[in-house]
Design a protein around this motif. Sequence first.
Motif, mmCIF file in Angstrom:
data_model
loop_
_atom_site.group_PDB
_atom_site.id
_atom_site.type_symbol
_atom_site.label_atom_id
_atom_site.label_comp_id
_atom_site.label_asym_id
_atom_site.label_seq_id
_atom_site.Cartn_x
_atom_site.Cartn_y
_atom_site.Cartn_z
ATOM 1 N N ASP A 1 -4.016 -3.002 1.913
ATOM 2 C CA ASP A 1 -5.090 -2.634 2.835
ATOM 3 C C ASP A 1 -4.477 -2.152 4.136
ATOM 4 O O ASP A 1 -3.548 -2.778 4.665
ATOM 5 N N SER A 2 -5.025 -1.053 4.656
ATOM 6 C CA SER A 2 -4.556 -0.533 5.942
ATOM 7 C C SER A 2 -5.760 -0.201 6.800
ATOM 8 O O SER A 2 -6.906 -0.329 6.358
ATOM 9 N N LYS B 1 -6.715 2.593 7.472
ATOM 10 C CA LYS B 1 -7.348 3.781 6.914
ATOM 11 C C LYS B 1 -8.095 3.506 5.608
ATOM 12 O O LYS B 1 -9.167 4.054 5.382
ATOM 13 N N ALA B 2 -7.502 2.695 4.713
ATOM 14 C CA ALA B 2 -8.078 2.524 3.376
ATOM 15 C C ALA B 2 -7.386 1.389 2.635
ATOM 16 O O ALA B 2 -6.359 0.895 3.066
ATOM 17 N N ALA B 3 -7.997 1.023 1.511
ATOM 18 C CA ALA B 3 -7.343 0.107 0.571
ATOM 19 C C ALA B 3 -6.765 0.979 -0.534
ATOM 20 O O ALA B 3 -7.427 1.908 -1.001
ATOM 21 N N SER B 4 -5.548 0.707 -0.923
ATOM 22 C CA SER B 4 -4.879 1.543 -1.911
ATOM 23 C C SER B 4 -4.248 0.682 -3.002
ATOM 24 O O SER B 4 -3.562 -0.293 -2.701
ATOM 25 N N ASP B 5 -4.511 1.050 -4.248
ATOM 26 C CA ASP B 5 -3.885 0.343 -5.363
ATOM 27 C C ASP B 5 -2.401 0.672 -5.425
ATOM 28 O O ASP B 5 -1.981 1.786 -5.115
ATOM 29 N N VAL B 6 -1.626 -0.315 -5.823
ATOM 30 C CA VAL B 6 -0.209 -0.120 -6.123
ATOM 31 C C VAL B 6 -0.082 -0.364 -7.621
ATOM 32 O O VAL B 6 -0.521 -1.397 -8.120
ATOM 33 N N TYR B 7 0.472 0.607 -8.329
ATOM 34 C CA TYR B 7 0.548 0.554 -9.780
ATOM 35 C C TYR B 7 1.910 0.062 -10.249
ATOM 36 O O TYR B 7 2.928 0.335 -9.610
ATOM 37 N N ALA B 8 1.905 -0.643 -11.358
ATOM 38 C CA ALA B 8 3.166 -1.103 -11.941
ATOM 39 C C ALA B 8 3.942 0.114 -12.449
ATOM 40 O O ALA B 8 3.429 0.855 -13.288
ATOM 41 N N GLY C 1 3.502 5.666 5.383
ATOM 42 C CA GLY C 1 3.158 6.616 6.442
ATOM 43 C C GLY C 1 1.773 7.205 6.248
ATOM 44 O O GLY C 1 1.031 7.430 7.214
ATOM 45 N N GLN C 2 1.402 7.454 4.995
ATOM 46 C CA GLN C 2 0.073 7.982 4.683
ATOM 47 C C GLN C 2 -1.010 6.929 4.912
ATOM 48 O O GLN C 2 -2.124 7.251 5.306
ATOM 49 N N LEU C 3 -0.675 5.665 4.653
ATOM 50 C CA LEU C 3 -1.655 4.587 4.790
ATOM 51 C C LEU C 3 -1.912 4.197 6.237
ATOM 52 O O LEU C 3 -3.009 3.768 6.589
ATOM 53 N N GLY C 4 -0.921 4.317 7.086
ATOM 54 C CA GLY C 4 -1.058 3.846 8.461
ATOM 55 C C GLY C 4 -0.769 2.354 8.532
ATOM 56 O O GLY C 4 -0.129 1.788 7.646
ATOM 57 N N ASP C 5 -1.253 1.699 9.588
ATOM 58 C CA ASP C 5 -0.940 0.289 9.809
ATOM 59 C C ASP C 5 -1.489 -0.595 8.701
ATOM 60 O O ASP C 5 -2.700 -0.633 8.466
ATOM 61 N N ILE C 6 -0.605 -1.315 8.023
ATOM 62 C CA ILE C 6 -0.985 -2.195 6.917
ATOM 63 C C ILE C 6 -1.468 -3.527 7.487
ATOM 64 O O ILE C 6 -0.800 -4.124 8.333
#
Length: 123
Positions: free
Chosen positions: A56-57, A59-66, A29-34
């Motif tokens: 990637d959305s 709005k931005a590219a966001s890392d996903v952490y293990a 929801g924070q990222l918006g459309d992926i």
Amino acid sequence: MTRYFTKDHEWIAVEGDTATVGITDYAQGQLGDITFVELPADGAALTKGASASVVDSVKAASDVYAPVSGTVGAANAALADAPELVNTDPEGEGWLWTMTLADAGELAGLMDEASYQDYIAGL
């Protein structure tokens, strides 16, 4: 199956020594459309807290952490053609990868669903 959550908005569903990982509904929801999901390679060794994937959305590219350390079993191939699954079903069909846990003790530092809901309510 037990589900845990991180403060970085990843979820991990654990059954025995295997797990499925994704991002939470709050995160999508924070990222918006992926628009694209970069997934870890099958067999990759992941370290708890290290970047394992990128979402990637618009709005931005966001890392996903293990959320824990382990070895990638399989990435969700469906996301190559349908990254929007992360938006429409982030904690179901929009999962990111499966993994074998290196140390189940690392799960102790994660939140259960009630704790996670309390956490995001305070954001």
